[in-house]
Design an enzyme around this catalytic site. Sequence first.
Site, PDB file in Angstrom:
ATOM      1  N   ASP A 294      -9.545  28.372  11.363  1.00 29.16           N
ATOM      2  CA  ASP A 294      -9.261  29.286  10.253  1.00 29.16           C
ATOM      3  C   ASP A 294      -8.173  28.774   9.315  1.00 29.16           C
ATOM      4  OD1 ASP A 294     -11.099  31.436  10.464  1.00 29.16           O
ATOM      5  OD2 ASP A 294     -10.057  32.142  12.237  1.00 29.16           O
ATOM      6  N   TYR A 379     -12.990  39.310  10.696  1.00 29.80           N
ATOM      7  CA  TYR A 379     -11.801  39.592  11.488  1.00 29.80           C
ATOM      8  C   TYR A 379     -10.568  39.826  10.622  1.00 29.80           C
ATOM      9  CZ  TYR A 379     -12.448  39.168  16.533  1.00 29.80           C
ATOM     10  OH  TYR A 379     -12.755  39.408  17.847  1.00 29.80           O
TER      11      TYR A 379
END
Length: 637
Positions: A294, A379
Site C-alpha cells: 500500500d 479498507y
Amino acid sequence: MPHPYDPLSADEIAAAVAAIRTARPELPDPRFPLVRTDLPPKETVRGWNGTDTTARRSAFVVVYDRCASATFEARVDLASGEVTSWTHVPDVQPSIMIEEIMELEAIVKQDPDAVAALARHGVENLDLLQIDPWSTGTLPIEGVAARRRVVRASAYVREFPEDNGYARPVGNLVFVIDCDEKTVAAIQEGDPIPLPPESGNYDVRSVGALRTDLRPLEIHQPEGPSFTVSGNVIEWQRWRLHVHVDPVEGLVVSDISYLDGERRRSILHRASISEMVVPYGDTSNDFYFRNVFDAGEYNLGKTVGSLTLGCDCVGEIRYLDAVLADEGGTPQVIRNAICMHEEDYGILWKHWNFRYQADAEVRRSRRFVVSAIHTIGNYEYGFFWYFYLDGTIQFEAKLTGIVQTRAVAPGVTPEFGTLVAPQLDAPNHQHLFNMRLDFEVDGPNNTVYEVDAVGMPMGPGNPYGNAIVARKTPITNERDARRSCNPSTARTWKIVNRKATNRLGEPVGYKLVPFVGPTLLADENSDLARRAEFARHHLWVTRYDPGELHAAGDYPNQHPGAGIGEWVKQERSLVDTDVVVWHTFGTSHLPRPEDWPIMPCEYVGFSLKPAGFFDRNPSLDVPPPSKHGGDHCHATG
Ligand SMILES: [Cu+2]
C-alpha cells in the site's frame, strides 16, 4: 517557524513542477507520481533552534513519461528554481497513479472482449459496474510481456451509485489493463459464478431501527487543550515533535524530544510506515495474485482523508491540513488531514497505604493523540501516535472498512476464507506493516540489545530454580539483525546510548515492546517472499543511510524484490552508531461474519517505553485530579 522537515507547501509543489516542465521540454505530458520534500541532512534538524531553519529547501520528484514508459528522478532547489539532478531510473515502475485507477472503468467498458466476458458472467448493465485496481506483482501473465505497465482489475456490480459493490463481486473474471496503452491486455476467466444474493449496506438508511439508549458523552476542556501548535511542530507537556503527511509514508512523526528538567533530550529522529503489504491467501483465479504494497505501490499517504469533528475525533481538536501533489503536478489541499487532541486514559499510577488508611495517592493518565486516516480502496487504516505523561510513546493502527470478497456457488464452503454472507467468501489475508524507527536516544549513536526474561536452571547459586535474569544480547552486525518476537521470554528490544548514563550508572535507553503478531505466511520460495522480505521478520536493524527509507525498496510495483534484505548484505556494524530499527507488525485476518458488511476496528501496534532513560518515574509531578480542574475524588457517585 519553518522546520527542516516541513512538507512541501502548495507554492513549493507548483514551483518544483514548473521547474521540471521548463527544464524538460522534450516530455510532452510528464506525470508526477511522487512529489515530496527532499530530506535535508539530519544535522540541520539536530541544529534546529526552534525558530528558523538554514536548511536548503529541495523537492524530490518522480517523473513518469507515459509515452516512453520511462521513469526519472529529479531534485529541484526551491530557492533558485533549478533542477539540480535528473536521473533516468531503468527497469522500474512508479506507483500506480490515482488517474490510472480512475481510467479503468472506461477502458473495460470500451473493450468489446471485456464487455462480452462480463455478459458471460451475467453482467449486462455496465452503468453501475465498479472496477477495482490490483497491483500485479511479478507473477507472469500469459500473453502479456513482463515489461508492460499493467494492473489487474476486478468487477463488482452495484444496484445504485452508493451501493456496496463488495457485496456482489463478479467471480472468476479478472482484466489485465495496460495503463500506458489504456487497453485490456488480457482477460483471465473461468466458469461463471452466480452473483451473491444479498446487498451489504451499512449507512443509516440501510440498517433499520437505530438503538435509542445511548446518552450523550461529552468531553469538555473549558480552558482549551494543553498543547500548542506552531506550524507542524507540536508541544504537549514535556514532548515536542514534528508531524506531517508524506505522500508515500502517510502520517510521519519526527524530531521527537522530551524536556527533562532543563535538558531537551532527543528520542526518535523520525518514525514512518516504510511499507505495508496485504497478501491474500486464496488460490482462486480472482485472488492468487493479490498482495498489495500500500505504501510503495499505491502511495498510502495520498489516500489520506479529511476528518470531521465529533465523528473521527471528539473533544478539543486541532487540525493540520495536508498538501499533496496530484499526478498532473497540481497541489491539492486535504483539509483537516491530521487530528490532534488529548484523551483521558484511566489511571496513571495509584497506591493506597492500607496500614494508615490515608487517602490513596492516584493520578490520572492522559495522552496526546495525533492521527490520520487513510482510505485505500475497500479498507481504512487509521494511524494513531500516542504520547503519555510517563514517557511512553505508542503507535496503533486501526483497521476498518470493508473486507475483500469473492463470489462462491451456493453450497460451497470456502477453503481459504469465511462465508460472511450467503455465497460471499471473505478470503484469509494478512496486514503487515513495517515501521521505520530512526532512533536518536540522547544523540545519534545508539546500540540495540535484544532483551529476554529467562528462567535459570536449578544449580549452585540457584538452588530452588526460581532465578530470573534479563538476558541482554547486543545486535552488533546487520547480518545478525533479523529478529523474531518471543512471547515466552517477553522479548523486547532496547535501544541504548552507551555514552550517556542515568544516575544508576546504566546506559540510557528506550525499549520497543512489540504487540506479538504474525510474520509473512507466504511460502519462502514464493515471489511474494522475495518482494516482501521485510515482512518475514519482526525486527531488522540497519546502519542509517539517507537512501534507505522504504523496506521493500523505492519501486515495489512490478518489482522482483528490493529493500532491506539487500541492504543488510553490507553487514555494517551496528555498535555505537546511527542505527535504524525496522519493526514488522500486523495481523493475520481470518474474517468473521461480524466483519461484514463493515468491519469493527482491529488494533495492531507497539509501544516505546523509557527503560532507564529517566532516573525514576518521570510523572511524579503530575498533580492530583483536583488540581487540574477535575472533581475531587469521592467515594460514592
Ligand atoms: Cu483484513
